[in-house]
Design an enzyme around this catalytic site. Structure first.
Site, mmCIF file in Angstrom:
data_model
loop_
_atom_site.group_PDB
_atom_site.id
_atom_site.type_symbol
_atom_site.label_atom_id
_atom_site.label_comp_id
_atom_site.label_asym_id
_atom_site.label_seq_id
_atom_site.Cartn_x
_atom_site.Cartn_y
_atom_site.Cartn_z
ATOM 1 N N ARG A 27 0.830 -1.219 0.000
ATOM 2 C CA ARG A 27 0.000 0.000 0.000
ATOM 3 C C ARG A 27 0.853 1.251 0.000
ATOM 4 N NH1 ARG A 27 -5.182 -0.410 1.259
ATOM 5 N NH2 ARG A 27 -5.238 1.718 2.026
ATOM 6 N N ASN A 100 -3.764 8.301 6.292
ATOM 7 C CA ASN A 100 -3.834 7.863 4.901
ATOM 8 C C ASN A 100 -4.906 8.716 4.258
ATOM 9 O OD1 ASN A 100 -3.941 6.539 2.468
ATOM 10 N ND2 ASN A 100 -5.134 4.806 3.228
ATOM 11 N N LYS A 486 -3.223 -4.211 -23.416
ATOM 12 C CA LYS A 486 -3.675 -4.983 -22.242
ATOM 13 C C LYS A 486 -3.792 -6.463 -22.598
ATOM 14 C CE LYS A 486 -3.015 -2.962 -19.442
ATOM 15 N NZ LYS A 486 -2.352 -1.797 -19.958
ATOM 16 N N LYS A 604 7.445 -4.251 -13.966
ATOM 17 C CA LYS A 604 6.491 -3.189 -13.653
ATOM 18 C C LYS A 604 7.075 -1.826 -14.018
ATOM 19 C CE LYS A 604 2.911 -1.069 -12.405
ATOM 20 N NZ LYS A 604 1.788 -1.079 -13.380
#
Ligand code: AGP
Length: 609
Positions: A27, A100, A486, A604
């Site tokens: 995260r 957050n 994609k 990535k």
């Protein structure tokens, strides 16, 4: 997105805090910190870098105490650094806070607090919170939290420690997740279930506008006015790995479904329902600067490049400034005609793509003004560009970029409106209508995401095909490019996007019986031509899936099947039309047994040339 944890009970807090944060690094992971209460004081330890850097820092002097909070950061305001890491404290160290989200009104609050003598150390929005606590503290921790929550605006998961009342941790939620783990003689707080699943599966999932007063032996939930809320225990049945993906099978699917929230977060503070103001304080452009621009270059790679093609359309249509879009690895070596009469916009989710970074440097060397659109605060590209606009998509873990793309389109759209407004090129009513349309996008995305069965069926039927084509004109062509990427990058089906009007100049030779062709038909001004192109391929045996607007009766007469998106302005259609294509790629890859999140041969972030 950031990782948040809290512990209160009879055991030492630090081990749980560090273990919990390690489960939340997906995260956010540019810096980390913990705050533990002991003997009248709150001990805060934090540093830039991954969680391991914090572990190293704590060797030999782990904070002692049984009440603590922790945080792994995904920076939104203020670059990753020791001082910008959470937790943040007030001048006296009485309050420690982790957060957050985004506090939209932090700047005026900070200015007011500075006038009152508060000393700020960080560049973050979050740091206003502990100082507000210190400013309004009246001896009642809980009441002071309510007071502060009534002052701040924006989105938050907030967790508070108070050295005067160490028998409790208080937390509050608005637009960002917060979970309470229910233990025996101890309780846990986390921004996501993976952090607590090893300790307990019994949880309270806080809802927006709720706050919890968490003690070792009790958890009391109220609304922001103090009215008790009767929470039902939510029993987590997921395993630990599934929990990291929020119950989704893959990060890619989770990130596709995060898009409504990511668009909301990216729009927050920039567009408002109340007026047609477009707020981009990151930019210092003037009408003169824009009028002097001979050309705007948009340079990027992969999906970001496809976002740049949409951006070209937006800027040229709305601001009437010539735009050239380049693949970064080509731009660098073609001796581009770019100088100080040009603006170069680079787009990069990671902010670390080597080709894009080097293209940015080349544009600067040649005198161009530069701006970056990126998802990572403090990334190499963010630091290199003259100015930066951030997407707030949170960490994108899957190699296939999805939420980054749609938030990049949102930024390019807002930017185009911002420029056209500065240049007086857009009528008030058109601007108003577009802004209202943009603000509707998150709920329209939800509508698409709640109706995926037709996409699953098509993916299953044609997953065994080795070739697929994506056709479109104008903005539909730009989206076709992204849909083809994609599909090919995660299912390994050879997918090709083609300008529908160009097909007859060669590629039509490849169309034969049974070849799947996805035709995007969302652009009214080229709709009839697109239908003709659809008929061209259909008559040669193609199996056609049409992507059209709800209410389109014509498309279904010609396509084998149709997937519709909610009615939207043609400029906004790409942001919606790409979602069925993302899902199509996902389910096709699943049907072919591919590694959806980590496709072969790909990384990535491509930090090599
Ligand atoms: C897209 O799905 C790919 N993962 C890839 O094309 C990616 O968009 C490209 O490498 C650019 O990455 P960036 O946005 O981080 O610069």
């Amino acid at each position: 997105m950031c990782g948040i944890v809290g512990y209160i009970g009879r055991h030492q807090a630090t081990p749980f805090l560090l273990e919990g944060l390690s489960k939340l690094e997906y995260r956010g992971y540019d810096s980390a910190g913990i705050a533990v209460y002991h003997d009248g004081k709150i001990d805060v330890e934090k540093c830039v870098g991954r969680l391991d850097a914090l572990r190293q820092k704590l060797i030999g002097h782990e904070p002692v105490g049984t009440v603590g909070i922790g945080h792994t950061r995904w920076a939104t305001h203020g670059k990753p650094s020791d001082i910008n890491a959470h937790p943040h404290v007030d001048d006296t160290g009485m309050f420690a806070v982790v957060h957050n989200g985004i506090i939209e009104n932090y700047m005026p609050l900070k200015q007011e607090l500075v006038k009152k003598g508060h000393h700020f150390k960080s560049q973050t929005d979050t740091e206003v919170v502990p100082h507000l606590m210190a400013e309004y503290y009246n001896g009642d921790f809980e009441a002071t939290v309510r007071k502060v929550l009534s002052i701040i605006k924006g989105s938050y998961s907030l967790v508070f420690l108070c050295a005067k009342e160490p028998d409790k941790i208080i937390c509050a939620k608005k637009n960002n997740p917060l979970v309470i783990g229910l233990g025996k003689g101890e309780n846990y707080i986390a921004s996501d279930i993976p952090a607590i699943i090893s300790k307990t599966r019994d949880t309270y999932i806080l809802a927006d506008g709720e706050m919890a007063i968490v003690m070792a032996d009790s958890v009391r939930v109220t609304d922001l006015n103090g009215k008790p809320v009767d929470k039902k225990v939510f029993r987590v049945t997921w395993d630990a790995e599934a929990a990291e993906k929020g119950g989704f099978e893959h990060f890619m699917l989770k990130e596709i479904y995060e898009q409504p929230k990511c668009v909301r977060d990216t729009l927050r503070g920039r567009l408002s329902r109340e007026n047609d103001e477009i707020s981009l304080p990151e930019l210092n452009w003037t009408p003169d600067f824009l009028k002097k621009l001979r050309k705007i270059f948009i340079v990027a790679c992969g999906t970001a490049y496809h976002a740049g093609i949409v951006g070209k359309y937006y800027i040229e249509k709305m601001a009437r400034i010539p735009v050239e879009v380049d693949i970064a690895s080509e731009f660098r070596y073609r001796d581009p005609i770019i100088d100080d009469s040009c603006l170069c916009i680079v787009i990069s989710q990671s902010g670390e793509t080597s080709d894009t970074l080097e293209a940015l440097k080349e544009a600067k060397r040649r005198g161009a003004a530069t701006m970056a659109v990126t998802n990572v605060v403090g990334s190499s590209i963010a630091r290199e560009a003259d100015q930066v606009i951030y997407t707030y998509a949170g960490p994108e873990i899957a190699v296939a970029s999805t939420k980054a793309y749609t938030t990049q389109l949102i930024i390019m759209l807002i930017l185009s409106l911002y420029i056209s407004k500065l240049l007086g090129k857009i009528e008030d009513k058109r601007l108003h209508d577009l802004i209202q349309g943009i603000l509707r996008i998150p709920e329209q995305m939800h509508e698409i995401l709640e109706n995926v069965d037709p996409i699953k069926v098509f993916a299953a039927n044609y997953a065994s095909c080795e070739d697929a084509f994506f056709l479109g004109r104008s903005l539909d062509y730009a989206v076709a490019l992204e849909g083809a990427l994609k599909l090919k990058e995660i299912s390994y089906i050879h997918a090709e996007a083609y300008a529908a009007g160009e097909l007859k100049h060669g590629t039509l030779a490849l169309i034969e019986e049974g070849v799947p062709v996805i035709v995007l038909a969302t652009q009214p001004h080229v709709y009839d031509k697109t239908i003709s192109n659809l008929q061209e391929v259909k008559s040669r045996g193609a199996i056609v899936i049409g992507i059209g607007m709800q209410g389109d009766k014509e498309l279904a007469k010609h396509a084998n099947s149709v997937i519709t998106i909610p009615q939207a302005d043609e400029e906004l259609a790409p942001i919606l039309a790409v979602i069925p294509l993302q899902l199509l790629a996902y389910y096709a890859a699943l049907a072919r047994g591919c590694d959806v999140d980590k496709p072969r041969n790909l990384a990535k972030s491509v930090t090599v040339e």
